[in-house]
Design an enzyme around this catalytic site. Sequence first.
Site, PDB file in Angstrom:
ATOM      1  N   GLU A 179       1.909   1.537  -3.536  1.00  0.00           N
ATOM      2  CA  GLU A 179       0.785   1.942  -4.389  1.00  0.00           C
ATOM      3  C   GLU A 179       0.562   3.454  -4.318  1.00  0.00           C
ATOM      4  O   GLU A 179       0.243   4.091  -5.315  1.00  0.00           O
ATOM      5  CB  GLU A 179      -0.483   1.194  -3.937  1.00  0.00           C
ATOM      6  CG  GLU A 179      -1.700   1.466  -4.812  1.00  0.00           C
ATOM      7  CD  GLU A 179      -2.881   0.596  -4.405  1.00  0.00           C
ATOM      8  OE1 GLU A 179      -2.775  -0.642  -4.521  1.00  0.00           O
ATOM      9  OE2 GLU A 179      -3.902   1.147  -3.953  1.00  0.00           O
ATOM     10  N   ARG A 236       0.827  -1.211   0.000  1.00  0.00           N
ATOM     11  CA  ARG A 236       0.000   0.000   0.000  1.00  0.00           C
ATOM     12  C   ARG A 236       0.863   1.265   0.000  1.00  0.00           C
ATOM     13  O   ARG A 236       0.517   2.266  -0.615  1.00  0.00           O
ATOM     14  CB  ARG A 236      -0.968   0.004   1.191  1.00  0.00           C
ATOM     15  CG  ARG A 236      -2.012  -1.124   1.183  1.00  0.00           C
ATOM     16  CD  ARG A 236      -2.781  -1.279  -0.100  1.00  0.00           C
ATOM     17  NE  ARG A 236      -3.767  -2.367  -0.049  1.00  0.00           N
ATOM     18  CZ  ARG A 236      -3.505  -3.639  -0.403  1.00  0.00           C
ATOM     19  NH1 ARG A 236      -2.324  -4.008  -0.834  1.00  0.00           N
ATOM     20  NH2 ARG A 236      -4.466  -4.543  -0.324  1.00  0.00           N
ATOM     21  N   SER A 277      14.377  15.340   1.110  1.00  0.00           N
ATOM     22  CA  SER A 277      15.487  14.431   1.399  1.00  0.00           C
ATOM     23  C   SER A 277      14.968  13.140   2.030  1.00  0.00           C
ATOM     24  O   SER A 277      14.056  13.156   2.858  1.00  0.00           O
ATOM     25  CB  SER A 277      16.474  15.081   2.360  1.00  0.00           C
ATOM     26  OG  SER A 277      17.516  14.173   2.667  1.00  0.00           O
TER      27      SER A 277
END
Lengths: 158, 158, 158, 158, 158, 158, 158, 158, 158, 158
Positions: free
Chosen positions: A101, A98, A124
């Site tokens: 995704e 997830r 960063s």
Amino acid sequence: MTSVVQSLADVNQQLFEAKKTKKLSFEQIAQRMGRDEVWVAALFYGQAKPTDDEVDKLIDVLGPWVDAKAMKRHFNPHFFPERGQLTPMPPTDPTLYRLYEVVGVYGYALKSVIHEKFGDGIMSAINFSAKVDKVQKNGADTVRITYEGKWLPYDFHC
Amino acid sequence: MTSVVQSLADVNQQLFEAKKTKKLSFEQIAQRMGRDEVWVAALFYGQAKPTDDEVDKLIDVLGPWVDAKAMKRHFNPHFFPERGQLTPMPPTDPTLYRLYEVVGVYGYALKSVIHEKFGDGIMSAINFSAKVDKVQKNGADTVRITYEGKWLPYDFHC
Amino acid sequence: MTSVVQSLADVNQQLFEAKKTKKLSFEQIAQRMGRDEVWVAALFYGQAKPTDDEVDKLIDVLGPWVDAKAMKRHFNPHFFPERGQLTPMPPTDPTLYRLYEVVGVYGYALKSVIHEKFGDGIMSAINFSAKVDKVQKNGADTVRITYEGKWLPYDFHC
Amino acid sequence: MTSVVQSLADVNQQLFEAKKTKKLSFEQIAQRMGRDEVWVAALFYGQAKPTDDEVDKLIDVLGPWVDAKAMKRHFNPHFFPERGQLTPMPPTDPTLYRLYEVVGVYGYALKSVIHEKFGDGIMSAINFSAKVDKVQKNGADTVRITYEGKWLPYDFHC
Amino acid sequence: MTSVVQSLADVNQQLFEAKKTKKLSFEQIAQRMGRDEVWVAALFYGQAKPTDDEVDKLIDVLGPWVDAKAMKRHFNPHFFPERGQLTPMPPTDPTLYRLYEVVGVYGYALKSVIHEKFGDGIMSAINFSAKVDKVQKNGADTVRITYEGKWLPYDFHC
Amino acid sequence: MTSVVQSLADVNQQLFEAKKTKKLSFEQIAQRMGRDEVWVAALFYGQAKPTDDEVDKLIDVLGPWVDAKAMKRHFNPHFFPERGQLTPMPPTDPTLYRLYEVVGVYGYALKSVIHEKFGDGIMSAINFSAKVDKVQKNGADTVRITYEGKWLPYDFHC
Amino acid sequence: MTSVVQSLADVNQQLFEAKKTKKLSFEQIAQRMGRDEVWVAALFYGQAKPTDDEVDKLIDVLGPWVDAKAMKRHFNPHFFPERGQLTPMPPTDPTLYRLYEVVGVYGYALKSVIHEKFGDGIMSAINFSAKVDKVQKNGADTVRITYEGKWLPYDFHC
Amino acid sequence: MTSVVQSLADVNQQLFEAKKTKKLSFEQIAQRMGRDEVWVAALFYGQAKPTDDEVDKLIDVLGPWVDAKAMKRHFNPHFFPERGQLTPMPPTDPTLYRLYEVVGVYGYALKSVIHEKFGDGIMSAINFSAKVDKVQKNGADTVRITYEGKWLPYDFHC
Amino acid sequence: MTSVVQSLADVNQQLFEAKKTKKLSFEQIAQRMGRDEVWVAALFYGQAKPTDDEVDKLIDVLGPWVDAKAMKRHFNPHFFPERGQLTPMPPTDPTLYRLYEVVGVYGYALKSVIHEKFGDGIMSAINFSAKVDKVQKNGADTVRITYEGKWLPYDFHC
Amino acid sequence: MTSVVQSLADVNQQLFEAKKTKKLSFEQIAQRMGRDEVWVAALFYGQAKPTDDEVDKLIDVLGPWVDAKAMKRHFNPHFFPERGQLTPMPPTDPTLYRLYEVVGVYGYALKSVIHEKFGDGIMSAINFSAKVDKVQKNGADTVRITYEGKWLPYDFHC
């Protein structure tokens, strides 16, 4: 298909074993070490470098279930983590997937908003921290993950 | 190597053009639509589905630089985004890559802490929101990205 | 090329051995545990997390062929499965490949019909169950696989 | 990054346009054609071959918004679909990805249960059908997907 | 880079050793088992499931060089092959690669001719057999490989 | 996602169009050209090189629906096919995939039997032919595919 | 297989054309813009963001062979490069490949020496510059490439 | 996920152990061997071939913590490194990844400038050296990496 | 699936057309240009850079079927080939694949023999030539390919 | 990251050890076996099949440092090499990579010249030999690699 913990260096496996034996959470260890919870978990997974002082604290917190000598030998000044090899990409585990995704679906949206707010550059991932909080939203348990990374503007001058 | 905007559907390209012409930020559009900034950017990139009402607002905010008819035809009730194809994986763009790197380096740490706080399950990437904030940390501009996703515990019962 | 069972953790291999010795089917174990057959198989393959109570039942059903202590140590509260690494993708095994092929051939058709019936969102793979039934169709043995996953509508609001 | 519909043959795109214009669901078209809803959606996506009679019905249902002649020329007896190229693997779209994730996480469990109930062989993906139902489960909208494929036992004899 | 035989289960390696010791060809073993030569080779490579009766014959043919008990334990009713993981794709071995090359070069030609002769469907790879013959063609040794697979027409009806 | 025919050179597309218009099967064209059916299909797909004489025959068989001049210009002596780029690997189309699956599942079995019958070498994929036959087996339509390739023994001598 | 320049945005292609017409080297353009040579080349390839002032200079240097208006429209404040998609990885071009090979062969050596000299962290690729010099070494023309990137130590504190 | 050092040959691991025990930096070893620091690190990682004389020096510098005999046996005249297999590509470790990112983002810019200064050819990665320096730039610690490779012009004449 | 020639720059396509029209072989063009046959073919495929003088000769040999002006504009001093993108890897075309297979099968043997004869280093692929000869061997037509590349010994000294 | 020799079968490792002990080059072994140098190296790497007679010679040349019995057992008539798995593709080692690069850069040029000289077909990689020579060219050490493979014309007739 070995579990990811079994693939770690011996001292890292020992850390996980000691933590299980002492029934400590990462949060508890983090508090006693004065560091962040996610950083401590990253340290356990071999993704962070502790100072000598932090190694001492770790030994203190998890003793006597860790081998202090082996711990100090491993986390010596010359130890530098090889980061990122742990996670297959794309991740097969749904909890990890997830997070991946979100990069695929919202990546360009995040990039655009970052650029609008900051200009040309990046967040960063080195001067960086992350935390996980349990919050309520519309009456439901909600996972809140916060990334904070220093703003690094593109700057190319020899 | 076409820019990602040029690879979008015509109406999405029009949205970007209109936004540029009207010199509006995603934040400004979001405020006028009553939605979140990252969601609006995702909508522009074809990664979100607006309601009819939201399409009207979009036309209102960006008019007359968008073709209202084409906009309504495209964002009809039968339109459902095909998500995630926009972003090459691993991302080549450094701004996107850092988000990906965080999954590789801190993924297992995040997974572990999520499990310790919530149990066996995932942060939803569907019932989910993200935002970007500009904060100061140790006197330096810092990118804060916050993900909030509903907690979904594993639950397997026929 | 090691068999997938041999690549599992020791306690999982023990589960398979005990099951073979006691000549129990997943269906029989599932009935005695009060869980679903596919879930029990997933548990054997290291893809599910049992409760303490379920571990006790497992030991009860498969005893004395499993080491209760090792079983309890492994399936402790801190155990969280690393899911999905077991299956090479694309699967080389024809029985698995056909499930994959269906996604490739009928994926967009299923997505469209899901959207028409439910709107913009997904079938959860977390709040999810699956079962396998043997049925007759036109006088021929037929495999019926049923997936049930909670409907999760896209919902993006900070 | 072109939408998947735009990548289809002209006649298939026309089918989608006509469907949108006539505001018909796949279910409605399926009923009028006497075929299954998922099959009709697959046909639209170029993943199924209609009979001449079905082409006529399609023209009948979607007329006059489809070019009957082009339709018949395309779906001639020599037309055979090239299946499966539509879907990137792993799928980037979350609705499709969840179907893929189920294969990765529950694949071996399903394979084992299939073998226990049927023996050595596979569920056919050719003599096969799928459907999507909206059901209630614990008071929540639930997606039920049912696959039915003929049982094909391994049988190797020259 | 381990040889493919060394990567097989112990009983399969034993089969190869016994065959070498008894100087039997697959053809000879096949004749004594009443099965096809290629099937027997596939069995040795862990790609087929023997019946109990066939296990007995195997023990009979290769005895005393195989451990009958281990053989029976391995090839029990719950043993189901995990097929296809043996062969890297694309194959690096030239003998295997040529079979793969034929699919790449003549695949669409074969598909078209299959469709012209049979309609929309596939040659089954499950209800399937293969054989290898040595024939003369224009005075030269020629390898003839024959595949026979049941015709499976597409048939989608819930 | 363009159909494979649309991706061919113009003259090849013309061949397919002419064949459709004249309602000729590959078998019929093959008979009139005195060549093999699969070879003719391969020629249509750009995977074979015809002689000048065969080009004349092709024009003769498919005239006047092919542009003889363009045909001769394309299939000139300097035309040499770029083979194999047509077929995605692994193939997504089930008809093609089954041919690929056979290599994965039975590849080592076939290699072993080839070696036992012929020694160290390969079946040529160049001095090679393939045919498709419709046969009955146990009362069921069966696809028989026959490969014949010259035996090429390894022979390394400078 | 389009050349990389042809795959760039129109204004970038125009930059290359104008440079060719005016016979200017990147070095000459860089001097007149007051920027670094490699940065200017990166700008041409769409990998850098110029300021408004730099766009004016670019127009000044390359005029009248660039369309000033299109240039300003493209390089507007909302333009942010999508970096890195230009280069196939691994690079096929030998000049590029050698830079990649150095990472493969000397990567761990460089990482170790960086850590020994600086500690745990990275060389920034954002606050970064590169230059190319022609030097003599042992009497032979030698390419000297110098990277300078800000030192970024790992620093994880919420 | 074994550390890269643990994956090296025994003598290479011994080198790292001896270096740790004697608390020597690569720079110190390099000075005593009269070679470059990065080369010495590369040698430790199995990416370089020492002369007999250099092996002697190595033994001298690191003795008695290395097994001189094993060292000499390993680094015999027939030892030739297999280079580059150590580094996963793309690198997952951020320190290594930044070197890779530079190739992706600035690769074409570097290629163009090299060609403008030298003509058609490459920087050799064989007749090549690299060094790492710690410099100050705008008051900040800066990593300077210098590559020097012989200019190799394309020259194709039989 | 476009032919490789159609994917080349316009002037390269023109070269192929002119060559076909004038019925010249690469050998004939090479002789008239005073260059090697394989180099000329590489030039046609965009893999080599001609001098101004060679461009003139090319125009001379292929005129008037090539556009001299376009030719000179394309092959200007700033043209530098982007090499290697033409060939898919692994190659699907059997003629190309065999060259690749040789690297896979005999690569380590060639590397070892090179090292035994020359020491630690490589055969240059830049200061390099290749030719193809038709020879007789045991009475059979035989393809002889000769590579000649300058010996480049590893030499790492800052 | 194990060296390629360590990944070979025991008898192959023994061959390398014996060769090192007896300080024999592949050339010397080849002369004493009456075979080609590259073939002998290929044999050592498990890429070739020796005759019984050649095994005897090998034992004779390398005795007593090889175990004759194990050698004969391994290289029995049923031993057939699994070729090509040794070499990662693309090769990471520069010596191997240059051979691969030649295929990418000059592949189509070689294919075209082969076709012009021979017609439609391939250079066999089975009836094939290769050798490495050290030659002088323009006063520089030059690696000459010669491939000779039987010409195999495409010939498709059932």
